[in-house]
Design a protein around this motif. Structure first.
Motif, PDB file in Angstrom:
ATOM      1  N   HIS A   1      21.388 -50.682 -51.896  1.00  0.00           N
ATOM      2  CA  HIS A   1      20.649 -50.699 -53.013  1.00  0.00           C
ATOM      3  C   HIS A   1      21.952 -50.278 -54.392  1.00  0.00           C
ATOM      4  O   HIS A   1      21.358 -49.845 -55.474  1.00  0.00           O
ATOM      5  CB  HIS A   1      19.860 -49.527 -53.228  1.00  0.00           C
ATOM      6  N   ILE A   2      22.691 -50.280 -54.225  1.00  0.00           N
ATOM      7  CA  ILE A   2      23.887 -50.524 -55.874  1.00  0.00           C
ATOM      8  C   ILE A   2      23.545 -51.341 -55.957  1.00  0.00           C
ATOM      9  O   ILE A   2      24.141 -52.397 -55.539  1.00  0.00           O
ATOM     10  CB  ILE A   2      24.658 -49.706 -55.295  1.00  0.00           C
ATOM     11  N   PRO A   3      24.059 -51.641 -57.097  1.00  0.00           N
ATOM     12  CA  PRO A   3      23.580 -52.638 -58.028  1.00  0.00           C
ATOM     13  C   PRO A   3      24.893 -52.991 -58.257  1.00  0.00           C
ATOM     14  O   PRO A   3      25.830 -52.332 -59.076  1.00  0.00           O
ATOM     15  CB  PRO A   3      23.004 -52.623 -59.566  1.00  0.00           C
ATOM     16  N   ASP A   4      24.644 -54.770 -58.204  1.00  0.00           N
ATOM     17  CA  ASP A   4      26.729 -54.961 -58.000  1.00  0.00           C
ATOM     18  C   ASP A   4      26.908 -55.378 -60.341  1.00  0.00           C
ATOM     19  O   ASP A   4      26.360 -55.361 -60.401  1.00  0.00           O
ATOM     20  CB  ASP A   4      26.823 -56.359 -57.704  1.00  0.00           C
TER      21      ASP A   4
ATOM     22  N   THR B   1      21.306 -55.490 -56.412  1.00  0.00           N
ATOM     23  CA  THR B   1      21.753 -55.122 -55.282  1.00  0.00           C
ATOM     24  C   THR B   1      21.882 -55.930 -53.736  1.00  0.00           C
ATOM     25  O   THR B   1      21.160 -57.152 -54.209  1.00  0.00           O
ATOM     26  CB  THR B   1      20.845 -54.238 -54.929  1.00  0.00           C
TER      27      THR B   1
END
Length: 231
Positions: free
Chosen positions: A79-82, A87
């Motif tokens: 769930h960590i955006p690039d 995500t």
């Protein structure tokens, strides 16, 4: 397997009055007697004397399981955006199953190829256990062999075997193979699922990149015809 063994080892450590750790890439603390290395990245040279169990499953089944799990997992990393603000899970959910499986294959190769290629199958301090044997009809004998190898005897050995039976993965994986949401971590324990879910192009690409790994761990390649394996 991670959930299964974490439950077993935490209670085993409690019964042994020993310290338990779950690790990723680091060595355990000196006072730790029981630990779980979920991704097989333990720096063994930093551990000191050890005895361990290594569980290996067909990478093709792991890929299929990972694809379905990552569609709904709450694990933070997914769930960590690039750099584009998207995500991994969002990208996986935005494509069809064919492309989603290719994404999962590339993800698996990136994070696991080196560890699989360099894993020492001849380490006398590591007992290699097949997922198929661990889930098979003779699993009680596998449980006993595992704890014998770890040096447990008498009541300690019996505790280990009873905990394996208590949390037996076969009992905990009676979830429908189509259930990929609603927080169901375990889908199915059946081996060979990849034969039903992977397309010939997926299989060809896996064997192109990981065929030597399959052979190393005793998993047969599957001839694929009519496919270039290009992605």
């Amino acid at each position: 397997m991670t959930t299964y063994f974490k439950a077993v080892l935490k209670l085993l450590a409690f019964g042994l009055d020993a310290r338990f750790e779950e690790l990723s890439k680091l060595a355990p603390q000196p006072e730790t007697r029981v630990f779980l290395s979920a991704h097989s990245r333990t720096p063994w040279s930093e551990v000191g004397p050890y005895r361990g169990i290594h569980i290996m499953r067909d990478p093709r089944d792991i890929i299929v399981s990972s694809y379905h799990y990552h569609l709904w997992t709450n694990e933070l990393w997914a769930h960590i955006p690039d750099e584009n603000g998207q995500t991994y899970q969002e990208k996986l959910q935005a494509v069809d199953k064919t492309e989603g499986l290719f994404m999962t294959i590339r993800h698996f190769i990136f994070f696991n190829r080196e560890i699989l290629e360099t894993w020492d199958l001849d380490d006398p301090n590591i007992l290699e256990v097949s997922y198929d044997d661990l889930m098979g009809d003779q699993r009680d004998a596998v449980y006993s062999e595992m704890f014998n190898f770890l040096g447990l005897q008498g009541q300690e050995h019996e505790l280990g075997v009873r905990l394996m039976r208590l949390f037996e993965a076969g009992k905990r994986s009676k979830v429908s193979a189509t259930k990929t949401n609603e927080g169901a971590h375990i889908r199915s324990s059946r081996s060979g699922q990849w034969k039903d879910e992977l397309e010939p192009e997926h299989v060809a690409y896996i064997e192109q990149e990981l065929g030597h790994v399959l052979e190393k761990f005793g998993y047969a390649r599957t001839p694929v015809t009519g496919s270039s394996g290009a992605i």
